[in-house]
Design an enzyme around this catalytic site. Structure first.
Site, PDB file in Angstrom:
ATOM      1  N   LYS A  84       7.424   4.839  18.833  1.00 29.76           N
ATOM      2  CA  LYS A  84       6.612   5.346  17.714  1.00 29.76           C
ATOM      3  C   LYS A  84       5.215   5.725  18.202  1.00 29.76           C
ATOM      4  O   LYS A  84       4.639   6.721  17.783  1.00 29.76           O
ATOM      5  CB  LYS A  84       6.536   4.296  16.594  1.00 29.76           C
ATOM      6  CG  LYS A  84       5.561   4.642  15.464  1.00 29.76           C
ATOM      7  CD  LYS A  84       5.991   5.885  14.733  1.00 29.76           C
ATOM      8  CE  LYS A  84       5.145   6.412  13.612  1.00 29.76           C
ATOM      9  NZ  LYS A  84       3.977   5.860  13.114  1.00 29.76           N
ATOM     10  N   ALA A 116       0.873  -1.176   0.000  1.00 30.28           N
ATOM     11  CA  ALA A 116       0.000   0.000   0.000  1.00 30.28           C
ATOM     12  C   ALA A 116       0.918   1.237   0.000  1.00 30.28           C
ATOM     13  O   ALA A 116       2.096   1.131  -0.341  1.00 30.28           O
ATOM     14  CB  ALA A 116      -0.935  -0.044   1.194  1.00 30.28           C
ATOM     15  N   ASN A 160       2.182   0.293  12.407  1.00 29.99           N
ATOM     16  CA  ASN A 160       1.891   0.880  13.722  1.00 29.99           C
ATOM     17  C   ASN A 160       1.266  -0.173  14.620  1.00 29.99           C
ATOM     18  O   ASN A 160       0.114  -0.043  15.046  1.00 29.99           O
ATOM     19  CB  ASN A 160       0.938   2.058  13.580  1.00 29.99           C
ATOM     20  CG  ASN A 160       1.662   3.301  13.116  1.00 29.99           C
ATOM     21  OD1 ASN A 160       2.859   3.471  13.342  1.00 29.99           O
ATOM     22  ND2 ASN A 160       0.926   4.184  12.452  1.00 29.99           N
ATOM     23  N   HIS A 168       5.502   8.984  19.936  1.00 27.49           N
ATOM     24  CA  HIS A 168       5.698   9.985  18.870  1.00 27.49           C
ATOM     25  C   HIS A 168       4.331  10.399  18.309  1.00 27.49           C
ATOM     26  O   HIS A 168       4.028  11.579  18.165  1.00 27.49           O
ATOM     27  CB  HIS A 168       6.586   9.381  17.762  1.00 27.49           C
ATOM     28  CG  HIS A 168       6.527  10.116  16.458  1.00 27.49           C
ATOM     29  ND1 HIS A 168       5.432  10.055  15.609  1.00 27.49           N
ATOM     30  CD2 HIS A 168       7.401  10.947  15.847  1.00 27.49           C
ATOM     31  CE1 HIS A 168       5.646  10.812  14.558  1.00 27.49           C
ATOM     32  NE2 HIS A 168       6.835  11.366  14.674  1.00 27.49           N
ATOM     33  N   ASN A 169       3.489   9.409  18.011  1.00 28.77           N
ATOM     34  CA  ASN A 169       2.176   9.735  17.449  1.00 28.77           C
ATOM     35  C   ASN A 169       1.306  10.477  18.456  1.00 28.77           C
ATOM     36  O   ASN A 169       0.562  11.387  18.086  1.00 28.77           O
ATOM     37  CB  ASN A 169       1.469   8.458  16.991  1.00 28.77           C
ATOM     38  CG  ASN A 169       2.038   7.920  15.700  1.00 28.77           C
ATOM     39  OD1 ASN A 169       3.160   8.242  15.327  1.00 28.77           O
ATOM     40  ND2 ASN A 169       1.298   7.086  15.008  1.00 28.77           N
ATOM     41  N   GLU A 219       2.373  13.939  18.370  1.00 29.58           N
ATOM     42  CA  GLU A 219       1.862  14.523  17.115  1.00 29.58           C
ATOM     43  C   GLU A 219       0.408  14.995  17.317  1.00 29.58           C
ATOM     44  O   GLU A 219       0.052  16.114  16.943  1.00 29.58           O
ATOM     45  CB  GLU A 219       1.969  13.414  16.057  1.00 29.58           C
ATOM     46  CG  GLU A 219       1.342  13.657  14.728  1.00 29.58           C
ATOM     47  CD  GLU A 219       1.421  12.351  13.886  1.00 29.58           C
ATOM     48  OE1 GLU A 219       2.514  11.752  13.765  1.00 29.58           O
ATOM     49  OE2 GLU A 219       0.382  11.937  13.353  1.00 29.58           O
ATOM     50  N   ALA A 254      -1.857  -2.800  10.650  1.00 28.29           N
ATOM     51  CA  ALA A 254      -1.589  -3.300  12.004  1.00 28.29           C
ATOM     52  C   ALA A 254      -2.763  -4.157  12.479  1.00 28.29           C
ATOM     53  O   ALA A 254      -3.887  -3.997  12.021  1.00 28.29           O
ATOM     54  CB  ALA A 254      -1.389  -2.117  12.941  1.00 28.29           C
ATOM     55  N   ARG A 261      -0.673  -9.334  -0.744  1.00 27.96           N
ATOM     56  CA  ARG A 261      -1.791 -10.297  -0.761  1.00 27.96           C
ATOM     57  C   ARG A 261      -2.555 -10.221  -2.080  1.00 27.96           C
ATOM     58  O   ARG A 261      -2.826 -11.227  -2.713  1.00 27.96           O
ATOM     59  CB  ARG A 261      -2.728 -10.004   0.425  1.00 27.96           C
ATOM     60  CG  ARG A 261      -3.923 -10.904   0.475  1.00 27.96           C
ATOM     61  CD  ARG A 261      -4.834 -10.509   1.613  1.00 27.96           C
ATOM     62  NE  ARG A 261      -5.337  -9.132   1.503  1.00 27.96           N
ATOM     63  CZ  ARG A 261      -6.224  -8.594   2.317  1.00 27.96           C
ATOM     64  NH1 ARG A 261      -6.693  -9.299   3.326  1.00 27.96           N
ATOM     65  NH2 ARG A 261      -6.632  -7.348   2.153  1.00 27.96           N
ATOM     66  N   VAL A 294       2.169  -4.127   6.420  1.00 27.02           N
ATOM     67  CA  VAL A 294       0.735  -4.374   6.249  1.00 27.02           C
ATOM     68  C   VAL A 294      -0.027  -3.698   7.385  1.00 27.02           C
ATOM     69  O   VAL A 294       0.560  -3.211   8.355  1.00 27.02           O
ATOM     70  CB  VAL A 294       0.414  -5.894   6.202  1.00 27.02           C
ATOM     71  CG1 VAL A 294       1.113  -6.553   5.029  1.00 27.02           C
ATOM     72  CG2 VAL A 294       0.775  -6.582   7.512  1.00 27.02           C
ATOM     73  N   SER A 338       8.056   6.716  10.767  1.00 28.47           N
ATOM     74  CA  SER A 338       7.244   7.938  10.690  1.00 28.47           C
ATOM     75  C   SER A 338       7.676   8.784   9.512  1.00 28.47           C
ATOM     76  O   SER A 338       8.842   8.831   9.156  1.00 28.47           O
ATOM     77  CB  SER A 338       7.374   8.766  11.963  1.00 28.47           C
ATOM     78  OG  SER A 338       6.665   9.991  11.776  1.00 28.47           O
TER      79      SER A 338
HETATM   80  P1  NBP Z   1      -2.620  -0.003   5.277  1.00 32.65           P
HETATM   81  O1  NBP Z   1      -2.500   0.145   6.735  1.00 32.65           O
HETATM   82  O2  NBP Z   1      -3.811   0.583   4.583  1.00 32.65           O
HETATM   83  O3  NBP Z   1      -2.556  -1.570   4.930  1.00 32.65           O
HETATM   84  C1  NBP Z   1      -2.740  -2.028   3.618  1.00 32.65           C
HETATM   85  C2  NBP Z   1      -1.810  -3.195   3.344  1.00 32.65           C
HETATM   86  O4  NBP Z   1      -2.070  -4.267   4.250  1.00 32.65           O
HETATM   87  C3  NBP Z   1      -2.044  -3.732   1.937  1.00 32.65           C
HETATM   88  O5  NBP Z   1      -0.813  -4.141   1.414  1.00 32.65           O
HETATM   89  C4  NBP Z   1      -2.970  -4.901   2.224  1.00 32.65           C
HETATM   90  O6  NBP Z   1      -2.964  -5.874   1.203  1.00 32.65           O
HETATM   91  C5  NBP Z   1      -2.343  -5.445   3.459  1.00 32.65           C
HETATM   92  N1  NBP Z   1      -3.188  -6.395   4.179  1.00 32.65           N
HETATM   93  C6  NBP Z   1      -4.355  -6.234   4.829  1.00 32.65           C
HETATM   94 BR1  NBP Z   1      -5.285  -4.685   4.926  1.00 32.65          BR
HETATM   95  N2  NBP Z   1      -4.828  -7.349   5.379  1.00 32.65           N
HETATM   96  C7  NBP Z   1      -3.931  -8.280   5.059  1.00 32.65           C
HETATM   97  C8  NBP Z   1      -3.855  -9.662   5.334  1.00 32.65           C
HETATM   98  N3  NBP Z   1      -4.774 -10.259   6.084  1.00 32.65           N
HETATM   99  N4  NBP Z   1      -2.817 -10.344   4.842  1.00 32.65           N
HETATM  100  C9  NBP Z   1      -1.869  -9.741   4.108  1.00 32.65           C
HETATM  101  N5  NBP Z   1      -1.878  -8.423   3.820  1.00 32.65           N
HETATM  102  C10 NBP Z   1      -2.903  -7.704   4.286  1.00 32.65           C
HETATM  103  O7  NBP Z   1      -1.303   0.509   4.518  1.00 32.65           O
HETATM  104  P2  NBP Z   1      -0.357   1.771   4.787  1.00 32.65           P
HETATM  105  O8  NBP Z   1      -1.152   3.034   4.957  1.00 32.65           O
HETATM  106  O9  NBP Z   1       0.677   1.686   3.724  1.00 32.65           O
HETATM  107  O10 NBP Z   1       0.318   1.451   6.188  1.00 32.65           O
HETATM  108  C11 NBP Z   1       1.077   0.280   6.446  1.00 32.65           C
HETATM  109  C12 NBP Z   1       1.456   0.277   7.924  1.00 32.65           C
HETATM  110  O11 NBP Z   1       2.266   1.429   8.195  1.00 32.65           O
HETATM  111  C13 NBP Z   1       0.273   0.377   8.881  1.00 32.65           C
HETATM  112  O12 NBP Z   1       0.545  -0.334  10.049  1.00 32.65           O
HETATM  113  C14 NBP Z   1       0.192   1.846   9.193  1.00 32.65           C
HETATM  114  O13 NBP Z   1      -0.421   2.100  10.437  1.00 32.65           O
HETATM  115  C15 NBP Z   1       1.676   2.214   9.218  1.00 32.65           C
HETATM  116  N6  NBP Z   1       1.971   3.629   8.922  1.00 32.65           N
HETATM  117  C16 NBP Z   1       1.263   4.312   7.997  1.00 32.65           C
HETATM  118  C17 NBP Z   1       1.587   5.644   7.730  1.00 32.65           C
HETATM  119  C18 NBP Z   1       0.832   6.422   6.695  1.00 32.65           C
HETATM  120  O14 NBP Z   1       1.089   7.636   6.584  1.00 32.65           O
HETATM  121  N7  NBP Z   1      -0.057   5.806   5.927  1.00 32.65           N
HETATM  122  C19 NBP Z   1       2.646   6.252   8.404  1.00 32.65           C
HETATM  123  C20 NBP Z   1       3.379   5.498   9.308  1.00 32.65           C
HETATM  124  C21 NBP Z   1       3.038   4.195   9.573  1.00 32.65           C
HETATM  125  P3  NBP Z   1      -4.048  -5.797   0.011  1.00 32.65           P
HETATM  126  O15 NBP Z   1      -3.433  -4.906  -1.013  1.00 32.65           O
HETATM  127  O16 NBP Z   1      -4.150  -7.223  -0.427  1.00 32.65           O
HETATM  128  O17 NBP Z   1      -5.328  -5.274   0.572  1.00 32.65           O
END
Ligand code: NBP
Length: 468
Positions: free
Chosen positions: A183, A12, A103, A186-187, A190, A77, A34, A75, A129
């Protein structure tokens, strides 16, 4: 085919950009998601011609990696992390390293670390982050896990992290869930700072009658001074943005209703468990939760009255007051976050280096701010500092800015503008700096109705009084 230096699961927003960042720094990456379509889109799009190898099943993914394998999970959390680990586990060998960059809740990371350690797998909870841009160009990275395995991932993590004159924004944080804990805090911090900025915007708008373009200029100017930080910088950019369709400031068209995801809430919950006071993070949470009651607020606005806003705008001197109040609020919010880390370090045996945490927060992450230079210096000079507020540099800032914080809160109270963040900062400061608090009365009340006993200030021992 040549084996990849690292494998990344989850393509993602964060995973895709991290994969590109890692490859740009000279490491070959195997990717798996996935939903295969996402993988295809990446390799046929942004990853075309790069050393990013698509794989379409877990076994193929694992077999494409150099040993010991280094696997980064990005993926969602929660349950998805456990599901991916369950799929990976039969294919992994002792010595392989799995890093969860999402996260995740820190207690889940502790559980997963212990489970995987039984199979000799080295598990890291890695706080990342910086959002989408950070993932691509250099995030702040907070890895926690077995120290002996850290050198196997350090070169990759430090090279893809944001770089500052003070070094890469990545450092070994501590064992087990230490990285995810830091982390999480940190959030929480934020959340606290965003709440303070929103309150400053509200007061300046309502009380000083500044227009949105004027506010955009003001925040940009503030960002050139001691308030310099990513969150102030993006606030100026948000306020500058005009909606193309209507010609109005876009911010005016955005619904005033916010949600809150796991990390902010977990910060407050764990602080309560540890008995650490973090009212600015708590205030930010309830500020968001009450915003979610939009329908109720719209109905209440017709029934519940408050003071009328004065016909005249507050004088222009209030703008400088607000700048100082915001700075004071920021210092006090960081003080609460660091106090929580200090206690968590002891309770969970993380052995955190608070100066080093302040250093890596100076780049890549959402709470990067000039103020972190002072925080780093304070903890470097005195690692056992009880509270940031009593560090000489912070005490001096509060001596200079507290009058403005008081004036801002007073103005808000008089005008009926809610300032949960500024109010919490002031109450925390005033409580922390007072030698005697009225808890003597509470102790007497407790002894009155529950025979809870009390201690006296004039002699040792435990006392109970027959109050009636
Ligand atoms: P998401 O938190 O939206 O997760 C989407 C990803 O998880 C996709 O690759 C999805 O695969 C996969 N996934 C899911 Br949902 N269920 C699954 C399962 N049962 N088995 C395998 N894969 C699965 O993505 P993100 O926003 O890129 O964030 C990723 C992580 O980083 C999260 O923990 C998030 O909290 C953390 N984070 C995000 C940010 C931000 O700014 N977005 C910043 C810092 C940290 P799919 O494509 O098959 O649905």
């Amino acid at each position: 085919m040549e084996q990849s230096s690292l494998g990344l699961i989850g393509l993602a927003v964060m995973g895709e950009n991290l994969a590109l960042n890692i490859e740009r720094h000279g490491f070959s990456v195997s990717v798996y998601n996935r939903t295969a379509e996402r993988t295809r889109q990446l390799v046929e799009g942004r990853a075309r011609g790069k050393r990013i190898r698509p794989t379409y099943d877990i076994r193929e993914f694992v077999e494409s990696l150099e040993r010991p394998r280094r696997i980064f999970l990005m993926v969602q959390a929660g349950r998805p992390v456990d599901e991916v680990l369950a799929q990976l586990r039969p294919h992994l060998a002792a010595g392989d390293i799995v890093m969860d960059g999402g996260n995740s809740f820190f207690k889940d990371t502790d559980r997963r670390s212990a489970e995987l350690a039984e199979a000799g797998i080295q598990y890291f909870g890695v706080g990342v982050s910086g959002g989408e841009a950070g993932a691509l160009n250099g995030p702040c990275i907070m890895p926690g896990g077995p120290r002996e395995a850290y050198p196997l991932i350090e070169p990759i993590l430090t090279s893809i992290a944001a770089q500052t004159p003070d070094g890469p924004c990545c450092a070994y944080i501590g064992p087990r869930s230490a990285g995810h804990y830091v982390k999480m805090v940190h959030n929480g911090c934020e959340y606290a700072i965003m709440q303070l900025i929103a309150e400053a915007y509200d007061l300046l708008r309502s009380a000083c009658r500044l227009s949105v373009p004027q506010l955009a200029e003001l925040f940009a100017e503030w960002n050139r001074g001691e308030l310099n930080s990513y969150l102030i910088e993006i606030t100026a950019k948000v306020l500058e943005r005009v909606d193309e369709e209507t010609g109005q400031p876009l911010v005016d068209l955005i619904l005033d209703q916010a949600g809150q995801k796991g990390t902010g809430k977990w910060t407050s919950q764990d602080a309560l468990d540890l008995g650490v006071v973090i009212p600015n993070i708590d205030a930010a949470l309830w500020g968001r939760n009450i915003s979610a009651l939009k329908g109720e607020r719209v109905a209440a606005a017709k029934l519940l009255t408050g003071p009328d806003l004065p016909a005249e705008a507050l004088d222009s001197g209030f703008v400088a007051t607000m700048r100082e109040a915001l700075y004071a609020g920021m210092v006090i919010s960081y003080a609460q976050a660091m106090a929580l880390l200090r206690t968590a370090s002891r309770e969970y045996a993380y052995d955190l280096d608070l100066a080093e945490i302040a250093r890596i927060w100076k780049g890549g992450c959402i709470i990067r701010a000039r103020l972190l230079d002072l925080i780093q210096a304070a903890f470097r000079r005195d690692p056992s500092l009880a509270n940031l507020l009593v560090a000489p540099e912070c005490a001096a800032i509060l001596a200079r800015t507290q009058a403005s914080l008081r004036r801002a809160v007073q103005a808000a109270v008089g005008l009926g503008i809610p300032v949960p963040g500024l109010g919490a900062a002031l109450a925390y400061f005033d409580s922390y700096r007072r030698e005697r608090l009225p808890v003597n009365l509470i102790q007497a009340q407790r002894d009155f109705f529950g025979a809870h006993t009390y201690q006296r200030i004039d002699r040792p021992g435990t006392f109970h009084t027959e109050w009636e």
